[in-house]
Scaffold this motif. Structure first.
Motif, PDB file in Angstrom:
ATOM      1  N   PHE A  60     -38.426 -13.396  29.388  1.00 27.03           N
ATOM      2  CA  PHE A  60     -37.190 -13.583  30.144  1.00 27.03           C
ATOM      3  C   PHE A  60     -37.468 -13.842  31.630  1.00 27.03           C
ATOM      4  CE2 PHE A  60     -36.391 -10.311  26.798  1.00 27.03           C
ATOM      5  CZ  PHE A  60     -35.856 -11.200  25.874  1.00 27.03           C
ATOM      6  N   ASN A  61     -36.598 -14.645  32.242  1.00 29.80           N
ATOM      7  CA  ASN A  61     -36.735 -14.937  33.677  1.00 29.80           C
ATOM      8  C   ASN A  61     -36.462 -13.697  34.517  1.00 29.80           C
ATOM      9  OD1 ASN A  61     -37.338 -17.669  33.313  1.00 29.80           O
ATOM     10  ND2 ASN A  61     -35.165 -18.200  33.141  1.00 29.80           N
ATOM     11  N   VAL A  62     -35.560 -12.843  34.004  1.00 33.02           N
ATOM     12  CA  VAL A  62     -35.224 -11.581  34.691  1.00 33.02           C
ATOM     13  C   VAL A  62     -35.395 -10.447  33.685  1.00 33.02           C
ATOM     14  CG1 VAL A  62     -33.421 -10.273  35.873  1.00 33.02           C
ATOM     15  CG2 VAL A  62     -33.557 -12.753  36.183  1.00 33.02           C
ATOM     16  N   ASN A  63     -36.038  -9.361  34.101  1.00 30.95           N
ATOM     17  CA  ASN A  63     -36.241  -8.222  33.202  1.00 30.95           C
ATOM     18  C   ASN A  63     -34.901  -7.659  32.732  1.00 30.95           C
ATOM     19  OD1 ASN A  63     -38.976  -8.454  33.590  1.00 30.95           O
ATOM     20  ND2 ASN A  63     -39.084  -6.850  35.144  1.00 30.95           N
ATOM     21  N   LEU A  64     -34.857  -7.259  31.472  1.00 32.16           N
ATOM     22  CA  LEU A  64     -33.637  -6.693  30.892  1.00 32.16           C
ATOM     23  C   LEU A  64     -33.737  -5.173  30.834  1.00 32.16           C
ATOM     24  CD1 LEU A  64     -33.165  -9.145  27.871  1.00 32.16           C
ATOM     25  CD2 LEU A  64     -32.230  -9.345  30.182  1.00 32.16           C
ATOM     26  N   SER A  65     -32.667  -4.503  31.239  1.00 32.68           N
ATOM     27  CA  SER A  65     -32.687  -3.037  31.236  1.00 32.68           C
ATOM     28  C   SER A  65     -31.620  -2.451  30.321  1.00 32.68           C
ATOM     29  CB  SER A  65     -32.490  -2.491  32.655  1.00 32.68           C
ATOM     30  OG  SER A  65     -31.312  -3.029  33.227  1.00 32.68           O
ATOM     31  N   SER A  66     -30.783  -3.308  29.752  1.00 26.28           N
ATOM     32  CA  SER A  66     -29.714  -2.844  28.878  1.00 26.28           C
ATOM     33  C   SER A  66     -29.923  -3.375  27.458  1.00 26.28           C
ATOM     34  CB  SER A  66     -28.350  -3.319  29.404  1.00 26.28           C
ATOM     35  OG  SER A  66     -27.349  -3.130  28.434  1.00 26.28           O
ATOM     36  N   GLU A  67     -29.804  -2.480  26.472  1.00 25.93           N
ATOM     37  CA  GLU A  67     -29.956  -2.879  25.083  1.00 25.93           C
ATOM     38  C   GLU A  67     -28.882  -3.877  24.652  1.00 25.93           C
ATOM     39  OE1 GLU A  67     -30.357   0.173  26.132  1.00 25.93           O
ATOM     40  OE2 GLU A  67     -32.024   1.184  25.093  1.00 25.93           O
ATOM     41  N   ILE A  68     -27.723  -3.816  25.294  1.00 23.43           N
ATOM     42  CA  ILE A  68     -26.639  -4.748  24.954  1.00 23.43           C
ATOM     43  C   ILE A  68     -27.059  -6.183  25.244  1.00 23.43           C
ATOM     44  CG2 ILE A  68     -24.274  -5.437  25.439  1.00 23.43           C
ATOM     45  CD1 ILE A  68     -24.516  -2.798  23.949  1.00 23.43           C
ATOM     46  N   GLU A 107     -28.250  -9.780  22.416  1.00 28.16           N
ATOM     47  CA  GLU A 107     -27.941 -11.210  22.446  1.00 28.16           C
ATOM     48  C   GLU A 107     -29.213 -12.043  22.334  1.00 28.16           C
ATOM     49  OE1 GLU A 107     -26.028 -14.532  25.493  1.00 28.16           O
ATOM     50  OE2 GLU A 107     -25.814 -12.380  25.917  1.00 28.16           O
ATOM     51  N   ARG A 108     -30.250 -11.622  23.060  1.00 27.57           N
ATOM     52  CA  ARG A 108     -31.532 -12.346  23.007  1.00 27.57           C
ATOM     53  C   ARG A 108     -32.164 -12.233  21.628  1.00 27.57           C
ATOM     54  NH1 ARG A 108     -29.310 -11.849  27.463  1.00 27.57           N
ATOM     55  NH2 ARG A 108     -30.197 -12.647  29.434  1.00 27.57           N
ATOM     56  N   LEU A 109     -32.060 -11.036  21.038  1.00 29.69           N
ATOM     57  CA  LEU A 109     -32.649 -10.827  19.704  1.00 29.69           C
ATOM     58  C   LEU A 109     -31.979 -11.708  18.655  1.00 29.69           C
ATOM     59  CD1 LEU A 109     -33.287  -6.978  19.378  1.00 29.69           C
ATOM     60  CD2 LEU A 109     -34.982  -8.803  19.451  1.00 29.69           C
ATOM     61  N   GLU A 110     -30.673 -11.907  18.791  1.00 28.67           N
ATOM     62  CA  GLU A 110     -29.964 -12.750  17.833  1.00 28.67           C
ATOM     63  C   GLU A 110     -30.467 -14.195  17.899  1.00 28.67           C
ATOM     64  OE1 GLU A 110     -25.433 -13.333  16.133  1.00 28.67           O
ATOM     65  OE2 GLU A 110     -25.733 -12.502  18.152  1.00 28.67           O
ATOM     66  N   GLU A 168     -30.181  -7.672  11.969  1.00 32.07           N
ATOM     67  CA  GLU A 168     -29.749  -6.293  11.741  1.00 32.07           C
ATOM     68  C   GLU A 168     -30.942  -5.337  11.725  1.00 32.07           C
ATOM     69  OE1 GLU A 168     -26.760  -4.851  11.671  1.00 32.07           O
ATOM     70  OE2 GLU A 168     -26.044  -6.829  12.291  1.00 32.07           O
ATOM     71  N   ALA A 169     -32.045  -5.761  11.091  1.00 28.25           N
ATOM     72  CA  ALA A 169     -33.242  -4.914  11.048  1.00 28.25           C
ATOM     73  C   ALA A 169     -33.844  -4.766  12.446  1.00 28.25           C
ATOM     74  CB  ALA A 169     -34.274  -5.524  10.107  1.00 28.25           C
ATOM     75  N   ALA A 170     -33.870  -5.861  13.205  1.00 28.83           N
ATOM     76  CA  ALA A 170     -34.430  -5.818  14.567  1.00 28.83           C
ATOM     77  C   ALA A 170     -33.572  -4.953  15.480  1.00 28.83           C
ATOM     78  CB  ALA A 170     -34.543  -7.238  15.116  1.00 28.83           C
ATOM     79  N   LYS A 171     -32.257  -5.042  15.295  1.00 31.67           N
ATOM     80  CA  LYS A 171     -31.342  -4.247  16.125  1.00 31.67           C
ATOM     81  C   LYS A 171     -31.528  -2.755  15.843  1.00 31.67           C
ATOM     82  CE  LYS A 171     -26.907  -4.635  15.382  1.00 31.67           C
ATOM     83  NZ  LYS A 171     -25.494  -5.133  15.389  1.00 31.67           N
ATOM     84  N   GLU A 172     -31.718  -2.427  14.580  1.00 33.05           N
ATOM     85  CA  GLU A 172     -31.978  -1.029  14.222  1.00 33.05           C
ATOM     86  C   GLU A 172     -33.256  -0.525  14.889  1.00 33.05           C
ATOM     87  OE1 GLU A 172     -33.153   1.492  10.224  1.00 33.05           O
ATOM     88  OE2 GLU A 172     -31.791  -0.222  10.014  1.00 33.05           O
ATOM     89  N   LEU A 173     -34.283  -1.374  14.904  1.00 37.13           N
ATOM     90  CA  LEU A 173     -35.553  -1.010  15.548  1.00 37.13           C
ATOM     91  C   LEU A 173     -35.391  -0.890  17.056  1.00 37.13           C
ATOM     92  CD1 LEU A 173     -37.923  -3.336  13.489  1.00 37.13           C
ATOM     93  CD2 LEU A 173     -37.845  -0.838  13.375  1.00 37.13           C
ATOM     94  N   LEU A 174     -34.523  -1.725  17.620  1.00 37.00           N
ATOM     95  CA  LEU A 174     -34.279  -1.697  19.066  1.00 37.00           C
ATOM     96  C   LEU A 174     -33.755  -0.337  19.506  1.00 37.00           C
ATOM     97  CD1 LEU A 174     -34.063  -3.395  21.745  1.00 37.00           C
ATOM     98  CD2 LEU A 174     -31.702  -3.843  21.085  1.00 37.00           C
ATOM     99  N   TYR A 175     -32.861   0.229  18.693  1.00 38.98           N
ATOM    100  CA  TYR A 175     -32.240   1.506  19.056  1.00 38.98           C
ATOM    101  C   TYR A 175     -32.992   2.704  18.462  1.00 38.98           C
ATOM    102  CZ  TYR A 175     -28.262  -1.091  20.890  1.00 38.98           C
ATOM    103  OH  TYR A 175     -27.464  -1.923  21.634  1.00 38.98           O
ATOM    104  N   VAL A 214     -37.420  -4.559  30.251  1.00 42.63           N
ATOM    105  CA  VAL A 214     -38.154  -5.376  29.280  1.00 42.63           C
ATOM    106  C   VAL A 214     -38.281  -6.818  29.760  1.00 42.63           C
ATOM    107  CG1 VAL A 214     -38.074  -6.323  26.928  1.00 42.63           C
ATOM    108  CG2 VAL A 214     -37.492  -3.921  27.338  1.00 42.63           C
ATOM    109  N   ARG A 215     -39.505  -7.368  29.659  1.00 39.74           N
ATOM    110  CA  ARG A 215     -39.733  -8.755  30.068  1.00 39.74           C
ATOM    111  C   ARG A 215     -39.915  -9.686  28.868  1.00 39.74           C
ATOM    112  NH1 ARG A 215     -44.637 -11.264  31.095  1.00 39.74           N
ATOM    113  NH2 ARG A 215     -43.881 -11.876  33.134  1.00 39.74           N
ATOM    114  N   LEU A 216     -40.196  -9.136  27.676  1.00 42.88           N
ATOM    115  CA  LEU A 216     -40.393  -9.969  26.493  1.00 42.88           C
ATOM    116  C   LEU A 216     -39.930  -9.237  25.245  1.00 42.88           C
ATOM    117  CD1 LEU A 216     -43.481 -12.066  25.474  1.00 42.88           C
ATOM    118  CD2 LEU A 216     -42.715 -10.242  23.966  1.00 42.88           C
ATOM    119  N   LEU A 217     -39.290  -9.981  24.349  1.00 36.47           N
ATOM    120  CA  LEU A 217     -38.933  -9.463  23.034  1.00 36.47           C
ATOM    121  C   LEU A 217     -39.404 -10.451  21.973  1.00 36.47           C
ATOM    122  CD1 LEU A 217     -35.259  -8.191  23.542  1.00 36.47           C
ATOM    123  CD2 LEU A 217     -37.270  -6.769  23.111  1.00 36.47           C
ATOM    124  N   GLY A 218     -39.832  -9.928  20.840  1.00 38.42           N
ATOM    125  CA  GLY A 218     -40.255 -10.788  19.751  1.00 38.42           C
ATOM    126  C   GLY A 218     -39.949 -10.143  18.410  1.00 38.42           C
TER     127      GLY A 218
END
Length: 360
Positions: free
Chosen positions: A254-262, A266-269, A319-326, A334-338
């Protein structure tokens, strides 16, 4: 088995600065200039660097910021993976005119077993020369090659006369060749293991060769026997033309680090959507979903979940990734998600290779 029964003729072909060379070929204005294929200098990572850029110390996996610092004149080019795959397919067609035993490692390198080949040429060295010549004439790019009795030695040899060169390590030269190598060039010897070896006074292949299996197993566990064999140039790994895919994934920096799971949801989707596209293209599915998280301090974390059934659908992956996120609270921004899918529904395919001894 007797050593001579295991001797094969293996060529490792490695394209020279492949991504960067394709960009320079397609855009003459970039020829002779230091270029980096990758993201922006602010947040991106260098995927490949031209030889002009490497003179300044620019390397793949380096941050764009550091690359620009080393080479102020560096030109950043966005990667075009469809184009690289198109060129790679042309190169592989050339390989298959010589042998069906071709094991691609990536878009820009592959092993070829030419022990028995379609041209009936007894010289692996001459075959490598011919392949490199054809790649240059038919594709417009240069390649380097290593030729020896197994994959391990051939891969090391391909680095010796880069770019646009080759090196043959004949059967009777293998042990001497291995003895002169720095141990950090050995497969399975990373930075940490190399440091341990240095502390034990093991700096070269010759030093490693002087140690008994018992000594190496005592200090390096199960890897000890492998190091013992490799120091003698012994490797039993065959060229596998049908390499089984272990995982499929997609990720975003990401261009800007993310600090909110919300915001991360969106990025995970979007990542799940890209992963679905790749899975559909390969016609595969998997059971184990892994979430990759790289924090702003560059620490890396993975979280995995195995389902009782195979999935390839975006919504199920998300849905599986979101469960893992929380699953647990974030340590930092966070600067990267995969997301990657493992435990795939692919089947192992085995090929039988006749192993004979010939002159190189």
């Amino acid at each position: 088995m007797e050593p001579e029964m295991l001797q094969r003729k293996i060529i490792h072909v490695d394209m020279d600065a492949f991504y960067a060379s394709v960009e320079q070929m397609d855009n003459p204005l970039l020829k002779g200039k230091p270029i980096a294929v990758g993201g922006s200098e602010a947040r991106g990572v260098v995927s490949a660097a031209s030889y002009e850029a490497r003179k300044f110390g620019v390397r793949s996996a380096m941050s764009g910021y550091m690359a620009r610092k080393l080479c102020p004149e560096l030109i950043f080019v966005r990667p075009r993976f469809d184009r690289y795959k198109e060129i790679s397919n042309k190169i592989r067609k050339i390989f298959h005119e010589y042998t069906d035993l071709v094991e691609p490692l990536s878009l820009d390198e592959a092993y070829l077993d030419v022990t028995e080949n379609k041209k009936g040429n007894p010289s692996a060295t001459l075959i490598a020369q011919e392949i490199r010549k054809r790649i240059f004439e038919e594709v417009g790019l240069t390649a380097s090659a290593g030729i020896s009795v197994n994959k391990f030695v051939a891969k090391i040899a391909s680095d010796y006369n880069k770019p646009n060169g080759q090196k043959t390590v004949n059967p009777d030269e293998v042990e001497a060749f291995m003895e002169g190598l720095d141990v950090k060039k050995f497969y399975g010897v990373g930075k940490v293991t190399a440091e341990r070896m240095y502390q034990l006074g093991i700096f070269t292949g010759a030093d490693l060769k002087s140690k008994s299996i018992e000594y190496l197993e005592q200090h390096f566990g199960n890897s000890g026997r492998s190091f013992y064999n490799l120091s003698r140039g012994i490797s039993y790994s065959k060229v596998k033309p049908n390499r089984t895919l272990k995982s499929v994934g997609a990720e975003r920096t990401f261009n800007v680090n993310l600090s909110s799971e919300i915001f991360m949801e969106e990025r995970l989707e979007n990542i799940a959507k890209e992963l679905e596209r790749r899975l559909q293209k390969s016609k595969i599915a998997g059971k184990t979903v892994t979430l990759k998280i790289k924090y702003s301090d560059f620490t890396l974390q993975t979280r995995s979940k195995t389902l009782p059934y195979f999935i390839a659908d975006k919504s199920l992956i998300f849905e599986a990734a979101k469960e893992l996120l929380y699953q647990e609270k974030m340590k930092e921004s966070v600067r990267l998600l995969g997301i990657s899918l493992h435990n795939l529904n692919t089947e192992m395919k085995k090929s039988v290779v006749v192993q004979l001894k010939f002159d190189f």
